[in-house]
Every structure is written in structure tokens, then in C-alpha cells.
Design an enzyme around this catalytic site. Structure first.
Site, PDB file in Angstrom:
ATOM      1  N   THR A   1       0.828  -1.207   0.000  1.00 41.15           N
ATOM      2  CA  THR A   1       0.000   0.000   0.000  1.00 41.15           C
ATOM      3  C   THR A   1       0.868   1.266   0.000  1.00 41.15           C
ATOM      4  O   THR A   1       2.082   1.192  -0.219  1.00 41.15           O
ATOM      5  CB  THR A   1      -1.038  -0.056   1.144  1.00 41.15           C
TER       6      THR A   1
ATOM      7  N   LYS B   1       3.324   1.359  -3.951  1.00 39.96           N
ATOM      8  CA  LYS B   1       2.699   0.582  -5.031  1.00 39.96           C
ATOM      9  C   LYS B   1       3.448   0.624  -6.363  1.00 39.96           C
ATOM     10  O   LYS B   1       3.374  -0.327  -7.134  1.00 39.96           O
ATOM     11  CB  LYS B   1       1.246   1.038  -5.242  1.00 39.96           C
TER      12      LYS B   1
ATOM     13  N   TYR C   1     -10.214   4.429   3.820  1.00 35.73           N
ATOM     14  CA  TYR C   1     -11.184   3.713   4.653  1.00 35.73           C
ATOM     15  C   TYR C   1     -10.973   3.975   6.137  1.00 35.73           C
ATOM     16  O   TYR C   1     -11.669   3.432   6.979  1.00 35.73           O
ATOM     17  CB  TYR C   1     -11.160   2.205   4.356  1.00 35.73           C
TER      18      TYR C   1
ATOM     19  N   GLY D   1      -0.063   5.376  -7.116  1.00 35.93           N
ATOM     20  CA  GLY D   1      -0.259   3.997  -7.563  1.00 35.93           C
ATOM     21  C   GLY D   1      -1.719   3.578  -7.574  1.00 35.93           C
ATOM     22  O   GLY D   1      -2.165   2.863  -8.485  1.00 35.93           O
TER      23      GLY D   1
ATOM     24  N   ASP E   1      -6.394  -3.984  -7.333  1.00 42.49           N
ATOM     25  CA  ASP E   1      -7.116  -2.728  -7.072  1.00 42.49           C
ATOM     26  C   ASP E   1      -8.119  -2.441  -8.191  1.00 42.49           C
ATOM     27  O   ASP E   1      -9.179  -1.865  -7.956  1.00 42.49           O
ATOM     28  CB  ASP E   1      -6.145  -1.542  -6.986  1.00 42.49           C
TER      29      ASP E   1
END
Ligand code: ATR
Length: 268
Positions: free
Chosen positions: A43, A47, A210, A110, A83
Site C-alpha cells: 500500500t 505501489k 477507509y 499507484g 485494485d
């Protein structure tokens, strides 16, 4: 969500979070080569940078130009990107279809690269890419143009160039919780939506952050009357795909969804 899935299927494995500084990325990859490793997720901010340290890339990771999933195959580390699919599935379950839409993509890292690629392949009408560092937006736009078929791809030097977009996707780290604090930031000023939406049709705001689930970007979009989609769906669906790549077993998506929601709600 991964540990819940391992427990549910009786697989003797654990998922751990490694906080890896950019200068220690190579060292982390060496640890992944050990016999007891299945692989990893990658992450922010690794990326793109991680690609140089891998032995092979799938066609999709190569085409996207970013990796969010590593699978250990014997002595080799293979880079993939889930992704793209994770993002499209997260939209689909909310009834949102990118085909024919004018899309504003905020960010050019990314994650934006994978999402831009997914949007072009899903047939969006126009993709407008804005980034704090404008040169990176133009670089992403020109690499996506290579196999863009009918999508018009432009880089936007200012937010105003995104006016009238139907689908707004926030992929920067702005609004992400750091060190237990919620930074109250968004690339779109709270009072900016009214002028930016113009003649947008059923506008939708998507944030891939998130933590927290309700970012400043999504809160202001809700106030402006937009449909909103938070980052938990993309996280879940790329996670389910990763689980299947590591274990060869069908991911128990409902178990993963519940574990994920419990964890994220605890934090909110
Ligand atoms: P990843 O590859 O994991 O997506 P990244 O390449 O570091 O991570 O991308 C992070 C994104 O968040 C970039 O679009 C970055 O903008 P820059 O290209 O200008 O660095 C964006 N970003 C990070 N901090 C930001 C900030 N304070 N304001 C605006 N954008 C920011």
C-alpha cells in the site's frame, strides 16, 4: 478480514501489518522470500516503487504500472494488481456504472493508476486527472492514453477543470487518519461542490480512504446531495481476490466483510 478468513477455513496462517519505510523496502521483500510466506499486499507509498524489487509481474500489473499484491511462487515474488477489479466491484454493488460517465480522478499515485486503468477499460466517456503535483497527472494521463480506445483523457491543472463531472474519485492520502488523529482535509473545499457539479448527472463521490470511513471529502459530498461510496468495498474485494491468489481457495467474502466492518466501525 484475512485472519477471520484463515480461521474460518482452518488455514494455519496469519496476516500481519508491516510498517515499512521507503529505504527498507528491499529488506521487507527479502523477508517475503522465506519459505513460510504466502505473499503480501502493498500500500501507500510503495505501489509503484515495489515493482523494481520483484521477479515477475502479471500482465495486468505490467499494464497498470502498479502492484498491490505479491504472491510468493517458490523463490520468486510475483507482482499483481487487484485494485482494478476491487474498485469496479465496489462500484457495481452500489449500482454505479462508469461506462459513458465524465469522471474526475483526484490523485496520480499507484492507486490512481490502477483506478484510471479500470475506468478506461470500463468505458468511461472522459477521464480528467487532477493532482497536487501537476506533472504526475499529465504523466498518468499520457500513459493511460496508450490503450484508451474511446475515452478522452485529460490532465487538469486546477479543480475548476473538473467541473460537470458525474463521478468523483478521491485517491490521495488527504483525509486519512494518521497517528490517531483525523486530519480535516479534502482536495475539494467543503463549499466547492456547488460550482463544481454544474450539469453533472446523478453525481457520485467515491473515496478509497477507509480510515476513517466518513472522510471530509465524503461528508461534504453528502451535504451537497451526492451519492457516496466509502473505501471499505474496494478494500474488501481486492482482499478477497488476494486471499484466493495466496491460498487457492474461494474467499469467504461474507466472513471477511463482517470482520472488516467490525474493525473499521470500532475505529470510527
Ligand atoms: P500510492 O502509490 O500508494 O497511491 P503515492 O504514489 O504516494 O501512493 O500517492 C499518493 C497520492 O496522494 C498522490 O497523488 C499524492 O500527490 P503528489 O503526487 O502531489 O505527491 C497525494 N497526496 C499526498 N499528500 C498530499 C497532500 N498533502 N495534498 C494533496 N495530495 C497529496
Amino acid at each position: 478480514m484475512h485472519n477471520a478468513a484463515f480461521a474460518h477455513l482452518g488455514i494455519d496462517a496469519t496476516y500481519e501489518a508491516w510498517d515499512v519505510a521507503p529505504e527498507r523496502l528491499a529488506e521487507a521483500l527479502e523477508r517475503l522470500r522465506q519459505d513460510d510466506m504466502l505473499g503480501a499486499n502493498v500500500t501507500v507509498p510503495h505501489k509503484t516503487a515495489v515493482m523494481d524489487g520483484l521477479d515477475r509481474l502479471t500482465d495486468r500489473a505490467q499494464a497498470v504500472g502498479a502492484v498491490n499484491l505479491i504472491v510468493r511462487d517458490g523463490n520468486e515474488l510475483v507482482g499483481d494488481n487487484q485494485d482494478t477489479e476491487g474498485f469496479l466491484q465496489a462500484l457495481e454493488v452500489e449500482g454505479v456504472t462508469p461506462a459513458g460517465k465524465r469522471v474526475a480522478l483526484l490523485g496520480a499515485g499507484g492507486a490512481a493508476r490502477a483506478i484510471g486503468w479500470a475506468l478506461v477499460h470500463a468505458g468511461c466517456r472522459e477521464l480528467r486527472i487532477w493532482n497536487r503535483t501537476a506533472a504526475r497527472a499529465e504523466e498518468l494521463a499520457s500513459s493511460l492514453r496508450v490503450d484508451a480506445r474511446d475515452t478522452i483523457i485529460v490532465s487538469a491543472s486546477q479543480l475548476d477543470d473538473l467541473r460537470d463531472s458525474d463521478l468523483w474519485i478521491q485517491t490521495t492520502t488527504l483525509g486519512m487518519r494518521k497517528g490517531g488523529q483525523d486530519p480535516d482535509t479534502s482536495p475539494v473545499p467543503g463549499d466547492g461542490w456547488r460550482s463544481l457539479l454544474g450539469d453533472a448527472i446523478d453525481p457520485v463521490a467515491v473515496d478509497i480512504v477507509y480510515r476513517p470511513l466518513r472522510t471530509p471529502f465524503l461528508r461534504s459530498a453528502t451535504s451537497a446531495g451526492m451519492q457516496t461510496i466509502n473505501g471499505s468495498g474496494m478494500l474488501l474485494y481486492q482482499g478477497a481476490a488476494a486471499f484466493e491468489a495466496w491460498t487457492g481457495k474461494t474467499a469467504p467474502v461474507d466472513v471477511m466483510r463482517k470482520a472488516l466492518h467490525d474493525a473499521l466501525e470500532d475505529e470510527s
